[in-house]
Design an enzyme around this catalytic site. Structure first.
Site, mmCIF file in Angstrom:
data_model
loop_
_atom_site.group_PDB
_atom_site.id
_atom_site.type_symbol
_atom_site.label_atom_id
_atom_site.label_comp_id
_atom_site.label_asym_id
_atom_site.label_seq_id
_atom_site.Cartn_x
_atom_site.Cartn_y
_atom_site.Cartn_z
ATOM 1 N N LYS A 215 0.854 -1.200 0.000
ATOM 2 C CA LYS A 215 0.000 0.000 0.000
ATOM 3 C C LYS A 215 0.880 1.237 0.000
ATOM 4 O O LYS A 215 1.715 1.404 0.888
ATOM 5 C CB LYS A 215 -0.898 0.031 1.241
ATOM 6 N N GLU A 290 10.095 0.568 10.463
ATOM 7 C CA GLU A 290 11.113 1.620 10.395
ATOM 8 C C GLU A 290 10.379 2.912 10.707
ATOM 9 O O GLU A 290 9.535 3.357 9.926
ATOM 10 C CB GLU A 290 11.765 1.615 9.011
ATOM 11 N N CYS A 324 13.302 10.371 8.090
ATOM 12 C CA CYS A 324 13.136 9.868 9.459
ATOM 13 C C CYS A 324 14.434 9.939 10.258
ATOM 14 O O CYS A 324 14.403 10.083 11.469
ATOM 15 C CB CYS A 324 12.574 8.459 9.447
ATOM 16 N N GLU A 421 9.781 14.675 16.971
ATOM 17 C CA GLU A 421 10.127 14.661 15.550
ATOM 18 C C GLU A 421 9.276 15.697 14.812
ATOM 19 O O GLU A 421 8.049 15.646 14.866
ATOM 20 C CB GLU A 421 9.868 13.265 14.967
HETATM 21 P P1 ADP Z 1 1.781 10.319 8.455
HETATM 22 O O1 ADP Z 1 0.880 10.482 9.635
HETATM 23 O O2 ADP Z 1 2.917 11.238 8.461
HETATM 24 O O3 ADP Z 1 1.083 10.246 7.136
HETATM 25 P P2 ADP Z 1 1.835 7.511 8.867
HETATM 26 O O4 ADP Z 1 2.829 6.741 9.616
HETATM 27 O O5 ADP Z 1 0.475 7.583 9.444
HETATM 28 O O6 ADP Z 1 2.480 8.912 8.626
HETATM 29 O O7 ADP Z 1 1.718 6.956 7.383
HETATM 30 C C1 ADP Z 1 2.610 6.065 6.783
HETATM 31 C C2 ADP Z 1 1.816 5.006 6.079
HETATM 32 O O8 ADP Z 1 1.029 4.322 7.037
HETATM 33 C C3 ADP Z 1 0.856 5.515 5.027
HETATM 34 O O9 ADP Z 1 0.868 4.615 3.922
HETATM 35 C C4 ADP Z 1 -0.481 5.451 5.735
HETATM 36 O O10 ADP Z 1 -1.575 5.293 4.871
HETATM 37 C C5 ADP Z 1 -0.301 4.212 6.583
HETATM 38 N N1 ADP Z 1 -1.215 4.121 7.733
HETATM 39 C C6 ADP Z 1 -1.753 5.123 8.461
HETATM 40 N N2 ADP Z 1 -2.559 4.639 9.431
HETATM 41 C C7 ADP Z 1 -2.535 3.291 9.319
HETATM 42 C C8 ADP Z 1 -3.174 2.198 10.030
HETATM 43 N N3 ADP Z 1 -4.003 2.414 11.038
HETATM 44 N N4 ADP Z 1 -2.907 0.937 9.625
HETATM 45 C C9 ADP Z 1 -2.061 0.697 8.616
HETATM 46 N N5 ADP Z 1 -1.446 1.670 7.905
HETATM 47 C C10 ADP Z 1 -1.668 2.951 8.237
#
Ligand code: ADP
Length: 522
Positions: A215, A290, A324, A421
Site C-alpha cells: 500500500k 522503520e 526519518c 520529531e
Molecule cells: P503520516 O501520519 O505522516 O502520514 P503515517 O505513519 O500515518 O504517517 O503513514 C505512513 C503510512 O502508514 C501511510 O501509507 C499510511 O496510509 C499508513 N497508515 C496510516 N494509518 C494506518 C493504520 N491504522 N494501519 C495501517 N497503515 C496505516
C-alpha cells in the site's frame, strides 16, 4: 500539469475533479500528464493486481495534489477492503503455485535485474514523477531512482545466496537447515521517499521468494503505480507484486489484520507503527518497522568546519527535512560554537529553496499542507518555549508548501522542539563541553535511528559511535545511504533492518530438517 479544473481528465465532469475523494464511474485507467519540465507521460490510475491495472470495485477515487503548486495532478482509484481481498487472493495464489517461491533463484535474479534496468532506463521520467507528486528537488529524486535501481540489483545478487547450513549431529542423522519464504507480505510505505521505500520493501521480499501486497501513502501513489507497469515486462509472474492505493485507516488496517498476510513491513510514524505492531501481534505476524527519529549530529572542535557545515545542511535540509533519520539535533563543542553557528546560518540562508523542477534547487516543497502546518506549528512551539529563532521559521511564498530552512538556538533538552520529531527543515543547536556530556544528551531520546559524529580524531569518532544508541552512525558524513549497509532503528525507531543481508533475514524463516539414517549393519 493538469489544470485544477481537471481538463486533462478527458471525459470527466469538470466539477467532479475539484471535489477530492468522490464516486467516479469511469476514471480512465491511464491519464495523460504533462509535467512542468515538459516531460509527458501516461499515469496509471488503477490498482495493480495480478499484473493488471484494474478499477477499484466500488469505483472510488481520490485526488493527488502537486505540493509545489497545490494543483490537482490526477485522481487515482482508491482500494477498499474488497480490493484488498482481491490483491491478497492474487498474492496468495501466486505464492502457493510456487511459480515464484519455488523457482530457480536465478529466475528471480534475472527478473529483478531486468526491473532495475527498466527503471534506470526511464530514470528521468520516474524522477520527475516523484518530484511532481512528493515535491522533492529533482536532483534528490534522481538520486532516489538510482538508489532504487542499485538496490534491486543488489537484491538480485542475493537470490541464489539464501542458504541454510549443514549441521553435524553425528553419523546417525543428517541435519540441515534451509531458509524459506514467509508467504504473502503486507507492506505499507510512507510519502517521503515513495519509490525508494517501494524498492526497500519489494526488493528483499521478492529476492527471497515471497509475494507482496503493498500500500502506497495516500499523498504519493504515482511513482509506484508507474513502475508497476514494468513488473510484467521484467518477467515477474502475475500475482507476485500487487500495489494498491488508499487510506491507512481503511486498507492499511485491513492488511495488518488479515489472516493470510504472514508479515507486515512498515515505514512511517512511530504512532502508526505502534498501532500496526499491536494489530500484527494480535495475529502473530512477523513485523519490521522503520519509524521516527530525532537524530543527534555531533560536531567536535577539531572537525573540518566547512565540510561539517555542509554535512549538517545535508543532514537536515535534504529532502526538505522529511527524512526519518534527519540530523535534527545538532550539538557543537563550546569552543567553536559561535563560529560554527555563524557559518551554519550563512549556509542555511544560501540553501536554494523553491521550484523542485529547477536543477539548482536543494530543498523543494513539503509534501502536504498537513506537513507544512505541522512544521509551522513547531516553529510557534519553539518560540513559546523560549528558543531563539536564528533564521527561517516561516512559509516561503503563498503557493506551494515551502518552508524556509530554520535554525533554533538557545534550546534546552526538555523543549518539545528538541524532543519531538518535526519532520521538516528545522534544526536545533546546542553547546557541549565534554564527550560524556554530549553522549548523555544524544542518548536522551526515545528514538535511536541515526547519529552523526564530525571530528578528525578517530578515537573520539569510534568512542561516540560505540556509545550512541542508534541503528546507524555516520562519521564525517550524513544521510549517506548505501544498498549494502543495513538501516533501521534502536528503541522507538523500529524493529528489524532494511538493506544489506540483514533485510533478507526478515523475509525468510528457518526450517530445520533432521533425517534418521538407516546405516548398513546396524
Ligand atoms: P503520516 O501520519 O505522516 O502520514 P503515517 O505513519 O500515518 O504517517 O503513514 C505512513 C503510512 O502508514 C501511510 O501509507 C499510511 O496510509 C499508513 N497508515 C496510516 N494509518 C494506518 C493504520 N491504522 N494501519 C495501517 N497503515 C496505516
Amino acid at each position: 500539469m493538469l489544470s485544477r479544473t481537471g481538463t486533462a481528465l478527458r471525459g470527466m465532469p469538470v466539477a467532479a475533479t475539484r471535489l477530492g475523494m468522490r464516486f467516479y464511474a469511469q476514471l480512465p485507467l491511464r491519464v495523460p500528464v504533462k509535467m512542468p519540465n515538459g516531460i509527458e507521460y501516461e499515469q496509471p490510475t488503477g490498482l495493480f493486481i495480478n499484473n493488471k491495472f484494474v478499477r477499484a470495485k466500488q469505483g472510488k477515487t481520490f485526488e493527488v495534489v502537486s505540493p509545489a503548486t497545490e494543483e490537482e495532478i490526477t485522481h487515482v482509484y482508491e482500494a477498499r477492503e474488497d480490493d484488498v481481498e482481491d490483491a491478497i487472493a492474487a498474492a496468495d495464489q501466486a505464492f502457493k503455485s510456487g511459480v515464484w517461491s519455488d523457482a530457480d533463484p536465478l529466475v528471480r535474479a534475472k527478473a529483478l535485474n531486468k526491473l532495475a534496468e527498466l527503471i534506470e532506463e526511464d530514470l528521468e521520467t520516474i524522477a520527475s514523477i516523484e518530484t511532481l507528486d512528493n515535491g522533492k528537488a529533482i536532483s534528490s529524486a534522481r538520486g532516489d531512482v538510482q538508489l532504487v535501481a542499485n538496490y534491486l540489483r543488489s537484491c538480485a545478487g542475493w537470490c541464489d545466496k539464501i542458504d541454510g547450513r549443514l549441521i553435524n549431529t553425528g553419523s546417525t542423522h543428517f541435519s540441515y537447515t534451509i531458509r524459506q519464504p514467509l508467504g504473502v507480505c503486507g507492506q505499507i510505505i510512507p510519502w517521503n521517499f515513495p519509490l525508494l521505500m517501494w524498492a526497500w520493501k519489494v526488493g528483499p521480499a521478492l529476492a527471497t521468494g515471497n509475494t507482496v501486497v503493498l500500500k502506497t501513502a495516500e499523498s504519493t501513489p504515482l511513482s509506484a503505480l508507474y513502475v508497476s507497469q514494468f513488473v510484467p515486462k521484467a518477467g515477474i509472474p502475475a500475482g507476485v507484486v500487487n500495489i494498491i492505493s488508499g487510506f491507512g485507516k481503511i486498507i492499511g488496517e485491513a492488511l495488518t489484520t488479515h489472516p493470510k498476510i504472514k508479515k507486515i513491513a512498515f515505514t512511517g510514524s512511530t504512532a502508526t507503527g505502534r498501532h500496526i505492531y499491536q494489530n500484527a501481534g494480535a495475529n502473530l505476524k512477523k513485523v519490521t518497522l522503520e519509524l521516527g527519529g530525532k537524530s543527534p549530529n555531533i560536531v567536535f572542535a577539531d572537525a573540518d568546519l566547512k565540510a561539517t557545515v555542509q554535512n549538517i545542511i545535508l543532514g537536515i535540509y535534504y529532502n526538505s527535512g522529511e527524512v526519518c533519520c534527519a540530523g535534527s539535533r545538532v550539538y557543537v563543542e563550546e569552543s567553536v560554537y559561535d563560529q560554527f553557528l555563524e557559518e551554519l546560518k550563512a549556509a542555511t540562508e544560501n540553501v536554494k529553496v523553491g521550484d523542485p523542477f529547477d536543477d539548482a534547487t536543494f530543498q523543494g516543497a513539503q509534501t502536504s499542507q498537513m506537513q507544512l502546518s505541522k512544521i509551522l506549528k513547531y516553529v510557534e512551539i519553539g518560540r513559546d518555549e523560549g528558543a531563539t529563532l536564528v533564521t527561517g521559521g516561516e512559509r516561503l511564498g503563498n503557493k506551494g508548501f515551502f518552508v524556509k530552512p530554520t535554525i533554533f538556538g538557545d534550546v534546552t533538552e526538555d523543549m518539545r522542539i528538541v524532543k519531538e520529531e518535526i519532520f521538516g527543515p528545522v534544526v536545533t543547536i546546542t553547546k557541549f563541553k565534554t564527550v560524556e556530556e554530549v553522549i548523555e544528551k544524544a542518548n536522551d531520546s526515545e528514538y535511536g535511528l541515526a547519529a552523526g559524529v564530525h571530528t578528525k580524531d578517530i578515537n573520539k569518532a569510534i568512542e561516540v559511535s560505540n556509545r550512541v544508541n542508534s541503528g546507524t552512525v555516520w562519521i564525517n558524513t550524513f544521510n549517506d545511504f548505501h544498498h549494502a549497509v543495513p538501516f533501521g532503528g534502536f528503541n522507538a525507531s523500529g524493529i528489524g533492518r532494511e538493506m544489506g543481508i540483514e533485510a533478507l533475514e526478515n523475509y525468510t524463516q528457518v526450517k530445520a530438517v533432521r533425517a534418521k539414517l538407516t546405516l548398513s549393519g546396524k
